[in-house]
Scaffold this motif. Sequence first.
Motif, PDB file in Angstrom:
ATOM      1  N   GLU A  81       0.762  -1.309   0.066  1.00 10.81           N
ATOM      2  CA  GLU A  81      -0.004   0.041  -0.077  1.00 10.81           C
ATOM      3  C   GLU A  81       1.079   1.326  -0.004  1.00 10.81           C
ATOM      4  O   GLU A  81       1.861   1.505   0.861  1.00 10.81           O
ATOM      5  N   ALA A  82       0.528   2.067  -0.930  1.00  7.15           N
ATOM      6  CA  ALA A  82       1.455   3.442  -0.962  1.00  7.15           C
ATOM      7  C   ALA A  82       0.915   4.376   0.068  1.00  7.15           C
ATOM      8  O   ALA A  82       0.018   4.518   0.758  1.00  7.15           O
ATOM      9  N   PRO A  83       1.883   5.120   0.792  1.00 11.51           N
ATOM     10  CA  PRO A  83       1.857   5.922   1.723  1.00 11.51           C
ATOM     11  C   PRO A  83       1.120   7.072   1.290  1.00 11.51           C
ATOM     12  O   PRO A  83       1.149   7.665   0.239  1.00 11.51           O
ATOM     13  N   LYS A  84       0.361   7.661   2.265  1.00 13.65           N
ATOM     14  CA  LYS A  84      -0.456   8.950   2.266  1.00 13.65           C
ATOM     15  C   LYS A  84       0.503   9.791   2.924  1.00 13.65           C
ATOM     16  O   LYS A  84       0.875   9.534   4.095  1.00 13.65           O
ATOM     17  N   VAL A 138       9.982  20.649   1.637  1.00 11.95           N
ATOM     18  CA  VAL A 138       9.439  19.536   1.080  1.00 11.95           C
ATOM     19  C   VAL A 138       9.629  18.482   2.015  1.00 11.95           C
ATOM     20  O   VAL A 138      10.815  18.214   2.459  1.00 11.95           O
ATOM     21  N   CYS A 139       8.751  17.397   1.818  1.00  8.08           N
ATOM     22  CA  CYS A 139       8.921  16.227   2.372  1.00  8.08           C
ATOM     23  C   CYS A 139       9.049  15.221   1.369  1.00  8.08           C
ATOM     24  O   CYS A 139       8.175  14.769   0.585  1.00  8.08           O
ATOM     25  N   ARG A 140      10.231  14.481   1.313  1.00  7.69           N
ATOM     26  CA  ARG A 140      10.564  13.617   0.314  1.00  7.69           C
ATOM     27  C   ARG A 140      10.462  12.116   0.804  1.00  7.69           C
ATOM     28  O   ARG A 140      11.164  11.616   1.750  1.00  7.69           O
ATOM     29  N   VAL A 141       9.731  11.168   0.103  1.00  4.52           N
ATOM     30  CA  VAL A 141       9.298  10.022   0.674  1.00  4.52           C
ATOM     31  C   VAL A 141       9.457   8.931  -0.379  1.00  4.52           C
ATOM     32  O   VAL A 141       9.444   9.141  -1.549  1.00  4.52           O
ATOM     33  N   ALA A 142      10.390   7.804   0.009  1.00  2.26           N
ATOM     34  CA  ALA A 142      10.951   6.591  -0.908  1.00  2.26           C
ATOM     35  C   ALA A 142      10.355   5.368  -0.282  1.00  2.26           C
ATOM     36  O   ALA A 142      10.539   5.153   0.909  1.00  2.26           O
ATOM     37  N   HIS A 143       9.443   4.816  -1.170  1.00  3.41           N
ATOM     38  CA  HIS A 143       8.979   3.620  -0.700  1.00  3.41           C
ATOM     39  C   HIS A 143       8.599   2.712  -1.702  1.00  3.41           C
ATOM     40  O   HIS A 143       8.823   3.286  -3.281  1.00  3.41           O
ATOM     41  N   SER A 144       8.592   1.207  -1.615  1.00  2.00           N
ATOM     42  CA  SER A 144       8.706   0.243  -2.619  1.00  2.00           C
ATOM     43  C   SER A 144       7.425   0.462  -3.737  1.00  2.00           C
ATOM     44  O   SER A 144       7.299   0.175  -4.828  1.00  2.00           O
ATOM     45  N   THR A 145       6.351   1.220  -3.300  1.00  4.20           N
ATOM     46  CA  THR A 145       5.247   1.371  -4.057  1.00  4.20           C
ATOM     47  C   THR A 145       5.389   2.634  -5.053  1.00  4.20           C
ATOM     48  O   THR A 145       4.525   2.574  -6.022  1.00  4.20           O
ATOM     49  N   PHE A 146       6.358   3.286  -4.970  1.00  3.84           N
ATOM     50  CA  PHE A 146       6.727   4.455  -5.651  1.00  3.84           C
ATOM     51  C   PHE A 146       7.899   3.893  -6.942  1.00  3.84           C
ATOM     52  O   PHE A 146       8.852   3.335  -6.374  1.00  3.84           O
ATOM     53  N   LYS A 147       7.630   4.346  -8.306  1.00  2.98           N
ATOM     54  CA  LYS A 147       8.956   4.251  -9.108  1.00  2.98           C
ATOM     55  C   LYS A 147       9.962   4.964  -8.830  1.00  2.98           C
ATOM     56  O   LYS A 147      11.291   4.365  -8.881  1.00  2.98           O
ATOM     57  N   GLU A 148      10.012   6.074  -7.951  1.00  7.32           N
ATOM     58  CA  GLU A 148      10.970   6.818  -7.576  1.00  7.32           C
ATOM     59  C   GLU A 148      10.565   7.778  -6.488  1.00  7.32           C
ATOM     60  O   GLU A 148       9.276   7.582  -6.191  1.00  7.32           O
ATOM     61  N   PRO A 149      11.531   8.350  -5.787  1.00  9.52           N
ATOM     62  CA  PRO A 149      10.891   9.200  -4.374  1.00  9.52           C
ATOM     63  C   PRO A 149      10.003  10.199  -4.846  1.00  9.52           C
ATOM     64  O   PRO A 149      10.178  10.784  -5.973  1.00  9.52           O
ATOM     65  N   GLN A 150       9.066  10.512  -4.039  1.00 10.85           N
ATOM     66  CA  GLN A 150       8.174  11.499  -4.462  1.00 10.85           C
ATOM     67  C   GLN A 150       8.175  12.443  -3.365  1.00 10.85           C
ATOM     68  O   GLN A 150       8.699  12.504  -2.196  1.00 10.85           O
ATOM     69  N   SER A 151       8.014  13.870  -4.096  1.00  6.68           N
ATOM     70  CA  SER A 151       8.143  14.923  -3.033  1.00  6.68           C
ATOM     71  C   SER A 151       6.921  15.584  -3.003  1.00  6.68           C
ATOM     72  O   SER A 151       5.995  15.638  -3.750  1.00  6.68           O
ATOM     73  N   PHE A 152       6.623  16.111  -1.584  1.00 11.70           N
ATOM     74  CA  PHE A 152       5.437  16.463  -1.042  1.00 11.70           C
ATOM     75  C   PHE A 152       5.677  18.128  -0.524  1.00 11.70           C
ATOM     76  O   PHE A 152       6.397  18.374   0.463  1.00 11.70           O
TER      77      PHE A 152
END
Length: 122
Positions: free
Chosen positions: A26-29, A102-116
């Motif tokens: 499950e991808a993080p919120k 920015v909060c940058r999150v790397a998780h196995s459900t993302f192809k690459e780290p995501q920035s919020f």
Amino acid sequence: MGLPGAMRGLILVLVLVLAVLGGADEAPKVDVYSRDLVTMGKENTLNCFVSGFYPPKIEISLLKNGEPMNNVKYTDLSFNDKWYFQRLVYAPFTPQKDDIYVCRVAHSTFKEPQSFQWDADF
């Protein structure tokens, strides 16, 4: 000499929970917000709350203008009532008009780290 009935029941429940979680990536919120109402130039705390993810392996970082922030703290990894994981990452900051947080999150459900990105008006 076997395990008591209650202990066998608890072990069975734990095995079932692990089996269910094992296949439910499950991808993080991600929520990025300040602790207090924002006043530019006044110290505050930047929070990044990441929730609802599985598996538990995750990398979370806070950035100011693309650079890692200082004094970042991480709460213990915990799980919610649906057995998905959550974590709060936070740091003191003094927002200025042109700074980008920015909060940058790397998780196995993302192809690459995501920035919020933090929005001062949120």
